[in-house]
Design an enzyme around this catalytic site. Structure first.
Site, PDB file in Angstrom:
ATOM      1  N   TYR A  48     -15.411  -7.953  79.641  1.00  0.00           N
ATOM      2  CA  TYR A  48     -16.052  -9.157  80.169  1.00  0.00           C
ATOM      3  C   TYR A  48     -15.789  -9.367  81.660  1.00  0.00           C
ATOM      4  O   TYR A  48     -16.249 -10.354  82.220  1.00  0.00           O
ATOM      5  CB  TYR A  48     -15.588 -10.387  79.378  1.00  0.00           C
ATOM      6  CG  TYR A  48     -16.376 -10.587  78.100  1.00  0.00           C
ATOM      7  CD1 TYR A  48     -16.279  -9.671  77.056  1.00  0.00           C
ATOM      8  CD2 TYR A  48     -17.227 -11.674  77.937  1.00  0.00           C
ATOM      9  CE1 TYR A  48     -16.999  -9.847  75.887  1.00  0.00           C
ATOM     10  CE2 TYR A  48     -17.955 -11.849  76.776  1.00  0.00           C
ATOM     11  CZ  TYR A  48     -17.836 -10.941  75.748  1.00  0.00           C
ATOM     12  OH  TYR A  48     -18.554 -11.115  74.600  1.00  0.00           O
ATOM     13  N   LYS A  93      -8.531  -0.848  69.506  1.00  0.00           N
ATOM     14  CA  LYS A  93      -9.128   0.464  69.227  1.00  0.00           C
ATOM     15  C   LYS A  93      -8.344   1.469  70.056  1.00  0.00           C
ATOM     16  O   LYS A  93      -8.898   2.251  70.828  1.00  0.00           O
ATOM     17  CB  LYS A  93     -10.631   0.425  69.581  1.00  0.00           C
ATOM     18  CG  LYS A  93     -11.413   1.651  69.178  1.00  0.00           C
ATOM     19  CD  LYS A  93     -11.735   1.727  67.692  1.00  0.00           C
ATOM     20  CE  LYS A  93     -12.370   3.072  67.374  1.00  0.00           C
ATOM     21  NZ  LYS A  93     -12.584   3.303  65.935  1.00  0.00           N
ATOM     22  N   ASP A  99     -12.608  -1.475  63.709  1.00  0.00           N
ATOM     23  CA  ASP A  99     -13.569  -1.105  62.665  1.00  0.00           C
ATOM     24  C   ASP A  99     -12.999  -1.429  61.288  1.00  0.00           C
ATOM     25  O   ASP A  99     -13.675  -1.986  60.426  1.00  0.00           O
ATOM     26  CB  ASP A  99     -13.987   0.372  62.794  1.00  0.00           C
ATOM     27  CG  ASP A  99     -12.820   1.331  62.982  1.00  0.00           C
ATOM     28  OD1 ASP A  99     -11.683   0.874  63.228  1.00  0.00           O
ATOM     29  OD2 ASP A  99     -13.038   2.550  62.862  1.00  0.00           O
ATOM     30  N   ASP A 118     -15.093 -11.295  70.253  1.00  0.00           N
ATOM     31  CA  ASP A 118     -16.459 -11.818  70.175  1.00  0.00           C
ATOM     32  C   ASP A 118     -17.111 -11.367  68.869  1.00  0.00           C
ATOM     33  O   ASP A 118     -17.692 -12.162  68.136  1.00  0.00           O
ATOM     34  CB  ASP A 118     -17.263 -11.310  71.375  1.00  0.00           C
ATOM     35  CG  ASP A 118     -18.705 -11.763  71.334  1.00  0.00           C
ATOM     36  OD1 ASP A 118     -18.938 -12.945  71.010  1.00  0.00           O
ATOM     37  OD2 ASP A 118     -19.595 -10.941  71.618  1.00  0.00           O
ATOM     38  N   ASP A 153     -17.850 -13.637  64.881  1.00  0.00           N
ATOM     39  CA  ASP A 153     -19.131 -13.907  64.215  1.00  0.00           C
ATOM     40  C   ASP A 153     -19.038 -13.515  62.738  1.00  0.00           C
ATOM     41  O   ASP A 153     -19.558 -14.211  61.869  1.00  0.00           O
ATOM     42  CB  ASP A 153     -20.288 -13.144  64.895  1.00  0.00           C
ATOM     43  CG  ASP A 153     -20.960 -13.964  66.002  1.00  0.00           C
ATOM     44  OD1 ASP A 153     -20.340 -14.927  66.499  1.00  0.00           O
ATOM     45  OD2 ASP A 153     -22.106 -13.641  66.366  1.00  0.00           O
TER      46      ASP A 153
HETATM   47  C1  IPM Z   1     -19.378 -16.406  72.278  1.00  0.00           C
HETATM   48  C2  IPM Z   1     -20.698 -15.950  72.837  1.00  0.00           C
HETATM   49  C3  IPM Z   1     -20.530 -15.631  74.318  1.00  0.00           C
HETATM   50  C4  IPM Z   1     -19.523 -14.512  74.434  1.00  0.00           C
HETATM   51  C5  IPM Z   1     -21.834 -15.288  75.046  1.00  0.00           C
HETATM   52  C6  IPM Z   1     -22.869 -16.362  74.861  1.00  0.00           C
HETATM   53  C7  IPM Z   1     -21.611 -15.019  76.496  1.00  0.00           C
HETATM   54  O1  IPM Z   1     -21.180 -14.879  72.108  1.00  0.00           O
HETATM   55  O2  IPM Z   1     -18.869 -17.435  72.753  1.00  0.00           O
HETATM   56  O3  IPM Z   1     -18.880 -15.770  71.348  1.00  0.00           O
HETATM   57  O4  IPM Z   1     -19.893 -13.329  74.399  1.00  0.00           O
HETATM   58  O5  IPM Z   1     -18.341 -14.814  74.566  1.00  0.00           O
HETATM   59 MG    MG Z   2     -20.055 -14.440  70.389  1.00  0.00          MG
END
Ligand code: IPM
Ligand code: MG
Length: 372
Positions: free
Chosen positions: A135, A207, A240, A264, A268
């Site tokens: 990042y 990793k 992974d 990140d 999710d």
């Molecule tokens: C998150 C989002 C952000 C990230 C994006 C929108 C830049 O996916 O907060 O997880 O990658 O951190």
């Molecule tokens: Mg995200």
């Protein structure tokens, strides 16, 4: 009296932040504090009108606050990446919010897609490093035969591929991931401290078997830091593999610490096992500076202004915000009230209910006031 900055942002952002504010106000009524809100119009509309993403003035003003309540950014009128990098990531970096705290907790009454798992099985926290790794924004694309003095590009061509960058070059792009000793140490220390307050287990996710420079350093620092926490059980997982274990054995995890990009991705996945993106909050924390609390989902532009978005992730982020301010009872009461609203079925359609955003938020606020 707490002074809190609010950035509703784009899409559903302003609606869900409005609900979050209702709930935090309710918590203030019950637990005897008041909130003085300052709203900022940062986001797509302002960008389209003025070409400003985040101004020096925004930063100077926001810096005066200990906490920012953030909705979401992202707008179909603007190319993907501009607002995300220019606003959200820019804020995380500007305030050096090096901890991205993402609880993965299945609330009472919420359905998980994982068979035979209950709230006692899904209750962990991901501590995502938030200022380094891939990042940092160092990278470039090179056109065919583009002249360059950049050593990294010459090395890529000559050393790795045996090509001459200026004659037989193909198009090439690179992006650099950075881990620093101090960057790893500070976020890992936060995670160890958190694990000590919880079930005393910390998993490092990396990793290091392939990206052995960056994540080798990450691991070395982890091993050293662990020596200061003899009562915390540690474990290493490759990223992974961890995606398997989150699905198969989420009960193994207590605190997970991981570099930015893996964090990140796996959060999710975490959001899904806790019932969906509508239920996943996050905090961007600088323990000594300005911190920012937000739902981890995006701005869902197609639902803008329709009163259908689930406000829970934002309200829960509000609970993290209260925790950060030291209002621990109020923070817990907000989560209890969220659970109450789910049990009572006063929820938005993503959770199988019929309530609108505003009704769902008001119900949670009422539950907070009544101590339900
Ligand atoms: C998150 C989002 C952000 C990230 C994006 C929108 C830049 O996916 O907060 O997880 O990658 O951190
Ligand atoms: Mg995200």
């Amino acid at each position: 009296m707490y002074k809190i900055a609010a950035i509703g942002g784009d899409g559903i952002g302003p609606e869900i932040v409005a609900e979050g504010k209702k709930v935090l106000e309710a918590a203030g009524e019950r637990f005897n504090f008041a909130i003085d809100w300052t709203d900022f119009d940062i986001g797509a509309d302002r960008y389209l009108a003025t070409k400003e993403l985040l101004t020096e003035n925004d930063l100077a003003e926001l810096k005066k606050f200990k906490v920012i309540y953030f909705g979401a950014i992202g707008d179909p009128r603007i190319q993907p990446g501009i607002l995300e990098k220019g606003i959200l990531l820019a804020l995380r970096f500007a305030f050096d919010e090096y901890v991205n705290l993402r609880p993965i907790k299945l609330l009472e009454g919420v359905e998980t897609p994982l068979a035979n798992k209950t709230p006692k099985d899904i209750d962990f926290v991901v501590v995502r490093e938030n200022t380094e790794d891939f990042y940092v924004g160092i990278g470039s694309r090179f056109r065919k035969h583009q002249k360059t003095e950049l050593k990294v590009v010459r090395d890529l061509y000559n050393v790795k591929f045996g090509l001459d960058v200026e004659s037989d070059a193909e198009e090439l792009a690179y992006q650099i991931g950075v881990v620093t000793r101090e960057g790893a140490r500070r976020v890992q220390t936060y995670a160890f401290d958190l694990a000590e307050k919880r079930r005393k287990k910390l998993t490092s996710v990396d990793k290091a078997n392939v990206l052995s420079d960056v994540y080798g350093l990450w691991r070395d620092v982890f091993t050293e830091t662990a020596k200061k926490y003899p009562d915390v059980a540690i474990e290493f997982n490759f990223v992974d593999a961890v995606t398997m274990w989150f699905v198969k054995n989420p009960e193994w995890f207590d605190v997970v610490v991981t570099p930015n990009m893996f964090g990140d991705i796996i959060t999710d996945l975490g959001a899904m096992i806790q019932g969906g993106l509508g239920l996943a909050p996050g905090g961007n924390i600088n323990p000594k500076g300005t911190s920012m609390f937000e739902p981890i989902h995006g701005s869902a532009p197609k639902y803008k202004g329709m009163d259908v978005a689930n406000p829970i992730a934002t309200i829960w982020a509000g609970s993290l915000l209260l925790d950060h301010l030291g209002e621990h009872k109020a923070a817990a009461a907000v989560v209890t009230a969220i659970e109450r609203s789910i049990k009572d079925g006063v929820v938005t359609r993503d959770l199988g209910g019929t309530a609108g955003t505003s009704k769902a938020g008001s119900y949670i606020a009422e539950c907070v006031k009544k101590g339900k």
